[in-house]
Design an enzyme around this catalytic site. Structure first.
Site, PDB file in Angstrom:
ATOM      1  N   GLU A 277       0.841  -1.198   0.000  1.00 44.21           N
ATOM      2  CA  GLU A 277       0.000   0.000   0.000  1.00 44.21           C
ATOM      3  C   GLU A 277       0.879   1.251   0.000  1.00 44.21           C
ATOM      4  O   GLU A 277       1.873   1.331   0.728  1.00 44.21           O
ATOM      5  CB  GLU A 277      -0.896  -0.017   1.237  1.00 44.21           C
ATOM      6  CG  GLU A 277      -1.799   1.202   1.374  1.00 44.21           C
ATOM      7  CD  GLU A 277      -2.598   1.194   2.676  1.00 44.21           C
ATOM      8  OE1 GLU A 277      -3.632   1.874   2.733  1.00 44.21           O
ATOM      9  OE2 GLU A 277      -2.166   0.506   3.639  1.00 44.21           O
ATOM     10  N   LYS A 352      -9.789   0.905  -1.758  1.00 45.50           N
ATOM     11  CA  LYS A 352      -9.860   0.621  -0.326  1.00 45.50           C
ATOM     12  C   LYS A 352     -11.229   1.040   0.189  1.00 45.50           C
ATOM     13  O   LYS A 352     -11.670   2.180  -0.034  1.00 45.50           O
ATOM     14  CB  LYS A 352      -8.743   1.375   0.401  1.00 45.50           C
ATOM     15  CG  LYS A 352      -8.606   1.019   1.873  1.00 45.50           C
ATOM     16  CD  LYS A 352      -7.362   1.680   2.473  1.00 45.50           C
ATOM     17  CE  LYS A 352      -7.145   1.254   3.930  1.00 45.50           C
ATOM     18  NZ  LYS A 352      -5.901   1.832   4.489  1.00 45.50           N
ATOM     19  N   CYS A 386      -5.098  -3.284   3.281  1.00 47.50           N
ATOM     20  CA  CYS A 386      -4.730  -3.020   4.665  1.00 47.50           C
ATOM     21  C   CYS A 386      -5.895  -3.125   5.654  1.00 47.50           C
ATOM     22  O   CYS A 386      -6.306  -4.221   6.016  1.00 47.50           O
ATOM     23  CB  CYS A 386      -4.061  -1.650   4.752  1.00 47.50           C
ATOM     24  SG  CYS A 386      -3.127  -1.380   6.284  1.00 47.50           S
TER      25      CYS A 386
END
Length: 548
Positions: A277, A352, A386
Site C-alpha cells: 500500500e 480501499k 490493509c
C-alpha cells in the site's frame, strides 16, 4: 440416487401453475428439496439426501446443482458432478462415482458431466419439468465444453417383469417400445442412448433389482482441448515485495526500482507479484512544502502514469501484477486505489473500502464501494487493502464467490498496527479456507509528512488443516528489511481440503440463524451519481456503488 421419476399419465395443463423457474440450487432450498424427495421416493426407505451432502455438492460445483420451482415451491432437482471419465470407465458403481458420497471425485478439469440425481415431486409430474432439467444440463455441458453427459439410470418397472425377462431383454423391449418404463423410455426420448448394463450399481434399488442402464448424451459442440489450450492451474506461484521506503529523486528512478522487482520475481516464473500500500509515497517529498492533505493530492499526478507502467510490465514480463495502492482523485474525492494488471493486458481497479481515522484526518481519504472476485489465469483472487482485512465480512463475501487467494497490500507504522493486519489476515485464511498474502513497506521516510516510519513482515497464510503447515504460515519474510518472498500455493490441495478437510468453515455456517449478503446499489446514490455525471461528463467514474 441417479433416479429419474417420470409420470406415466397423460400431460395435463395445471391451471394453478403460475410460475416455473429453474435456477442453481441453494443450501437454503434443502427443506423444500427434502420434502419433495420424500414424496418422490416413498417406496425407497433411506433414499433422502442429507443437508451435509447437499452443502458439499453446492460448494464443490454450484453450477451443476439445479432446482425447479413451481409457484416458488421446490418440486424437483438435478444434481451432477464433473469427472474424468477414464478414471472410472464403463464398469463402476454409484458409490465409486460419488466417492462414497463425499464427492471428492468432482474434478473441475474433467471431461464428462455425470448426473447423480433427478427427481420430480409426484404432484407436479406431467408438466415436463424433468425435460427442462435435462435441457438445462445439456446447456451446461455445452457451456463448459464437456464431451457429454453420463449417468446410471434406473429401470423401475423391471421388477414386475424380472421373472420372464432378463435385464438385457427388458432394455431391448423398452427401446423397441414394446414395454414402457417411466425412466428409461423418457431418457431414450431425450437423445440419450444405452452404453451398457450395470450390475449392482445401486444397492437398495429393489424396483430395478439393483440394475441400471449406463446412459450417455454426446455434446456435438465439444471442441477437443489441444495440449496448448489454457487450463486451470493446479498451483500458483506468488511473489511479495517487502518494499524499502527510500528517497527517489525522480519518477524514473522509482520505476527503475519497480521494474527490478518485477523482473526478479517474473524470473522465477511467478504468476503474481504483490506490491504494498502507498509504496510510491517517496514521491511526496517534492510536495513536502504543502500541508499533508495538499501533498497527497499532488501525489495523484503520478498514479495513472504508474498504472500505465504496470500494464506494460505485466505484458513484458508475463506476470499478473497487484499494484498495491496509490492515491486517486475522482470528482473531487480522494480515494486509495490500486490495479490488477493481468499479463494479457486487461486491467481492473480496486478501491480501499475502509479508511483509517488517520487517513481521514490527515489526508481526507474516503472509502470506496467496489467488492468483487477477479478471475485470472491462475485462480480466482480477491484484493483488500490493509485496514479492509480487519473487517471479516468483506473476505467472507469474496470467499462465497469462489475466491482462492486473498492479496492484502498494507502499510503500517508500528508493530501494534502490523499485528492487527497479520492476525486478521491469518484469521481470514482459516475461516474462509483460502490463501492470504500480505505485503508491506519497511524503513523510514524523513522528508515526507505522516509517512516517517514503517514496520512490516510480509507473509503467506494458509488454512489450518493436515495438508498445510501446522502453524498456518506458508512463508514469512525477515521483519523490517527489504526482501522478496516467493511461495507456491497448491490450489488443488485447497479445493480438496474444502470438500473433505477436518472442518468445513464455509459449509457449516448456520445460515438458518444468520446471514451475510452484499447489498444492492442504493437508488438515492444512483440519482446523485447521475446528477454528478451531468455536471462533470468527462470524469470517468466506473466504480459501481455497492454497500456491504
Amino acid at each position: 440416487m441417479p433416479r429419474t421419476k417420470i409420470s406415466t399419465k397423460t400431460n395435463q395443463v395445471n391451471p394453478d401453475v403460475k410460475k416455473v423457474e429453474i435456477r442453481e440450487l441453494q443450501v437454503s432450498d434443502y427443506f423444500g428439496l427434502r420434502g419433495s424427495m420424500a414424496e418422490a421416493y416413498k417406496n425407497w426407505h433411506g433414499s433422502t439426501w442429507s443437508e451435509e451432502q447437499i452443502k458439499r455438492l453446492v460448494y464443490a460445483f454450484p453450477e451443476g446443482q439445479m432446482v425447479v420451482l413451481v409457484n416458488d415451491k421446490v418440486v424437483g432437482v438435478a444434481l451432477s458432478i464433473i469427472i474424468n471419465y477414464e478414471d472410472f470407465g464403463d464398469d463402476h458403481t454409484y458409490e465409486q462415482i460419488t466417492g462414497y458420497f463425499t464427492f471428492h471425485t468432482h474434478n473441475p478439469e474433467g471431461d464428462t458431466l455425470y448426473g447423480i440425481e433427478v427427481f420430480i415431486h409426484p404432484d407436479f409430474r406431467g408438466l415436463r419439468l424433468a425435460r427442462r432439467l435435462y435441457d438445462a444440463r445439456k446447456e451446461l455441458c455445452e457451456r463448459l465444453n464437456l464431451k457429454g453427459i453420463v449417468f446410471g439410470g434406473r429401470i423401475p418397472n423391471y421388477h414386475s417383469l424380472s421373472s420372464t425377462l432378463n435385464p438385457r431383454q427388458y432394455i431391448e423391449k423398452v427401446k423397441s417400445k414394446e414395454i414402457y418404463d417411466q425412466v428409461l423410455s423418457f431418457q431414450l426420448s431425450n437423445e440419450f442412448h444405452v452404453i451398457k448394463l450395470l450390475v449392482n450399481y445401486m444397492p437398495g434399488d429393489q424396483e430395478s433389482k439393483e440394475y441400471a442402464t449406463l446412459m450417455e448424451w454426446n455434446n456435438v459442440l465439444y471442441e477437443k482441448k489441444t495440449k496448448y489450450s489454457p487450463r486451470r492451474k493446479s498451483n500458483a506461484r506468488i511473489g511479495l515485495v517487502q518494499w524499502q521506503m527510500r528517497s527517489f529523486k525522480t519518477f524514473d528512478m522509482l520505476c527503475e526500482q519497480i521494474e527490478f522487482f518485477v523482473d526478479s520475481i517474473a524470473g522465477y516464473k511467478s504468476d503474481f507479484i504483490l506490491f504494498p500500500e502507498l509504496f510510491n509515497a517517496p514521491l511526496m517529498a517534492e510536495f513536502n512544502h504543502q500541508n499533508q492533505a495538499e501533498a497527497i493530492r499532488s501525489l495523484t499526478y503520478y498514479t495513472e502514469l504508474l498504472r500505465d507502467k504496470f500494464i506494460n510490465y505485466a505484458i513484458t514480463y508475463n506476470i499478473n501484477i497487484i499494484t498495491g495502492s496509490m492515491p486517486f482523485v475522482r470528482r473531487g474525492q480522494l480515494y486509495n486505489v490500486g490495479y490488477l494488471c493481468r499479463r494479457d493486458g486487461s486491467i481492473e481497479r480496486y478501491t480501499k473500502i475502509h479508511v483509517t481515522p488517520n487517513e481521514v484526518n490527515a489526508w481526507g481519504i474516503v472509502g470506496g464501494n467496489k467488492l468483487k472476485v477477479y478471475d485470472t489465469d491462475a485462480g480466482k483472487i480477491g484484493i483488500l487493502v490493509c485496514y479492509d482485512v480487519e473487517f471479516p465480512e468483506l473476505a467472507r463475501l469474496l470467499a462465497l464467490q469462489g475466491m482462492e487467494i486473498l492479496f492484502v497490500p498494507f502499510l503500517t507504522d508500528t508493530q501494534n498496527a502490523f499485528t492487527r493486519v497479520k492476525c486478521c489476515g491469518q484469521a481470514r485464511a482459516i475461516e474462509n479456507e483460502c490463501f492470504v498474502a500480505i505485503a508491506g513497506c519497511v524503513g523510514n521516510l524523513p522528508k515526507v509528512h505522516n509517512m516517517d516510519i514503517q514496520y512490516a513482515q510480509s507473509a503467506v497464510f494458509t488454512p489450518a488443516d493436515f495438508a498445510f503447515p501446522t502453524n498456518g504460515i506458508k512463508a514469512e519474510a525477515t521483519p523490517n528489511a527489504e526482501a522478496v518472498l516467493i511461495a507456491d500455493l497448491e490450489l488443488d490441495l485447497l479445493r480438496k481440503m474444502r470438500l473433505y478437510g477436518s472442518v468445513h468453515n464455509l459449509v457449516d455456517r448456520r445460515t438458518d440463524i444468520y446471514e451475510l449478503r452484499q447489498l444492492k446499489p442504493n437508488g438515492r446514490l444512483d440519482i446523485l451519481m447521475e446528477h454528478a455525471q451531468k455536471q462533470n461528463p468527462h470524469d470517468g467514474m466506473d466504480t459501481p456503488i455497492l454497500k456491504s
